[in-house]
Design an enzyme around this catalytic site. Structure first.
Site, PDB file in Angstrom:
ATOM      1  CE  LYS A  53      -1.074   1.007   4.935  1.00  0.00           C
ATOM      2  NZ  LYS A  53      -0.326   0.004   5.710  1.00  0.00           N
ATOM      3  CG  HIS A 181       2.398  -1.674  11.837  1.00  0.00           C
ATOM      4  ND1 HIS A 181       2.921  -0.465  12.215  1.00  0.00           N
ATOM      5  CD2 HIS A 181       2.628  -1.790  10.509  1.00  0.00           C
ATOM      6  CE1 HIS A 181       3.448   0.127  11.153  1.00  0.00           C
ATOM      7  NE2 HIS A 181       3.288  -0.658  10.099  1.00  0.00           N
ATOM      8  CD  GLU A 256       2.776  -7.318   8.281  1.00  0.00           C
ATOM      9  OE1 GLU A 256       2.295  -6.234   8.673  1.00  0.00           O
ATOM     10  OE2 GLU A 256       2.198  -8.403   8.470  1.00  0.00           O
TER      11      GLU A 256
END
Ligand SMILES: *Cc1c(COP(=O)(O)O)cnc(C)c1O
Length: 388
Positions: A53, A181, A256
């Site tokens: 993204k 995250h 990630e």
């Protein structure tokens, strides 16, 4: 004059603007490769899943795929984009804790089986639609210092985590690990170390309850240079790596990264297309605005660096606005700059993350075109050919 990050110089900027017009986005694929290698150097155990993204440009996806990266996807569209590039579902994690029916259908047709969840309702959905899935529980990590705090929206609370994992196991799913995250553009190792502490406890509690976890996904959040922000990336990553070795020696480690991979790989070249004065302050209108690359001002709360090549000691506080007819389309107020003129070029380095990805064609303005730096540099930077 070696720059630590990809940044083109004045002459090159002028040549590129003349040849391709502005607004123009220069993308360096070598910088993408370098960023991937730096992360792998300091965190050798991580299996990188690039969070597409941040910038889904197909050339970035191709370069990452060629280097062996895996991918973090959040929708059916992102799954199909990678699938169409020939990237197998086995290299993707569907890391959106709240999935759509279309997303789960894309998982079935493209063989994506790794996914995250943070609620009981998601367990039911996954069991019904992707019973072969391998699951990571997304854990909430409180981190008020994050630049963009994703934990306001996602993550199971610490106190519900074990029960949710046991429930997923009871449902017959492959309950494999924990993901978190800490928040985007995190400039200290503290939130990571805090998250690792909690994850360690949960790994132990799960084992005591008969659930052996085998995967830890430390998410993204790794920082890129930002005006007025200081951090020491090697030190940060070394601290995280040491803790991983200490507490998760036998665990498979995933990450990630989004911003870190693509953020420094793009330079924007934009032109001043209008100059006026209001209330004694200069206003500069650029050919790129809030609906384009500068959408990051709004969606990513990013403070872009603007580099002018005009000489001059005297600086003025100015307003910078985009080209559209909307009054929202103002990027910066009170920004110090040497006085500019129509036709001046501005260079915006490190604008590859959360910029073009959220750009629109509002008001009929095309999105800024991309040019791959390595394909034009020999022409515009003659020395690049001869330097060994
Ligand atoms: C956005 C996002 C990322 C990437 O975060 P960065 O801060 O850009 O590294 C990684 N994982 C998930 C689940 C995300 O939503």
């Amino acid at each position: 004059m070696a720059k630590k990050y990809f940044q083109i110089g004045q002459l090159v900027c002028e040549k590129l603007a003349e040849r391709f017009g502005t607004p123009l986005l220069m993308l360096s694929l070598d910088e993408i490769k370098k960023n991937y290698k730096v992360l792998k150097k300091y965190l050798p155990r991580i299996k990188v899943h690039y969070a597409i993204k941040a910038n889904p440009h197909p050339e970035i996806l191709r370069v990452m795929a060629d280097m062996g990266s895996c991918f973090d996807v959040a929708s059916d569209g992102e799954i199909r984009t990678l699938h169409d590039l020939g990237i197998e579902g086995g290299r993707m994690i569907y890391a959106n804790p709240v999935k759509t029916g279309a997303g789960l259908a894309a998982c079935r047709s493209c063989h994506v089986s790794k996914m995250t969840f943070d609620s009981a309702s998601e367990i039911d959905k996954i069991k019904a639609q992707c019973p072969e899935a391998t699951l990571l529980l997304r854990l909430r990590i409180d981190n008020s210092s994050a630049h963009v705090d994703l934990n306001k929206k996602f993550g199971a609370a610490r106190e519900n985590a074990l029960a949710l994992m046991l429930q997923a196991k009871e449902a017959g799913l492959d309950m494999a690990g924990i993901a978190f995250h800490v928040g985007s553009q995190t400039v200290s190792s503290d939130p990571y170390l805090h998250a690792l502490d909690i994850a360690r406890e949960l790994f132990e509690e799960a084992a005591a309850a008969g659930l052996q976890l085998r995967i830890l996904d430390i998410g993204g959040g790794f920082p890129i240079p930002e005006p007025k922000v200081k951090f020491n990336l090697p030190e940060m990553l070394q601290q995280i790596n040491a803790r991983l070795d200490e507490d998760f020696a036998d665990t498979e480690i995933w990450a990630e990264p989004g911003r870190y991979i693509c953020g420094t790989a793009v330079n924007l070249v934009t032109s001043v297309i209008g100059v006026t004065e209001r209330g004694g302050q200069p206003w500069y209108f650029l050919d790129e605005g809030l609906y384009g690359t500068f959408s990051g001002v709004l969606f990513d709360q990013w403070d872009f660096k603007l580099i002018s090549f005009r000489e001059g000691e005297k600086k003025v506080a100015a307003t910078f606005a985009g080209p559209s007819c909307d009054s929202l389309d103002i990027m910066f107020r009170g920004r110090m700059t040497v006085p500019l003129e129509v036709g001046d070029l501005l260079l915006v380095p490190s604008c590859g993350a959360y910029t073009s990805a959220s750009a629109t064609t509002f008001n009929g303005f095309s999105k800024a075109k991309f040019v791959i730096w390595e394909r034009v540099k020999a022409e515009v930077e003659p020395s690049a050919q001869t330097v060994k």
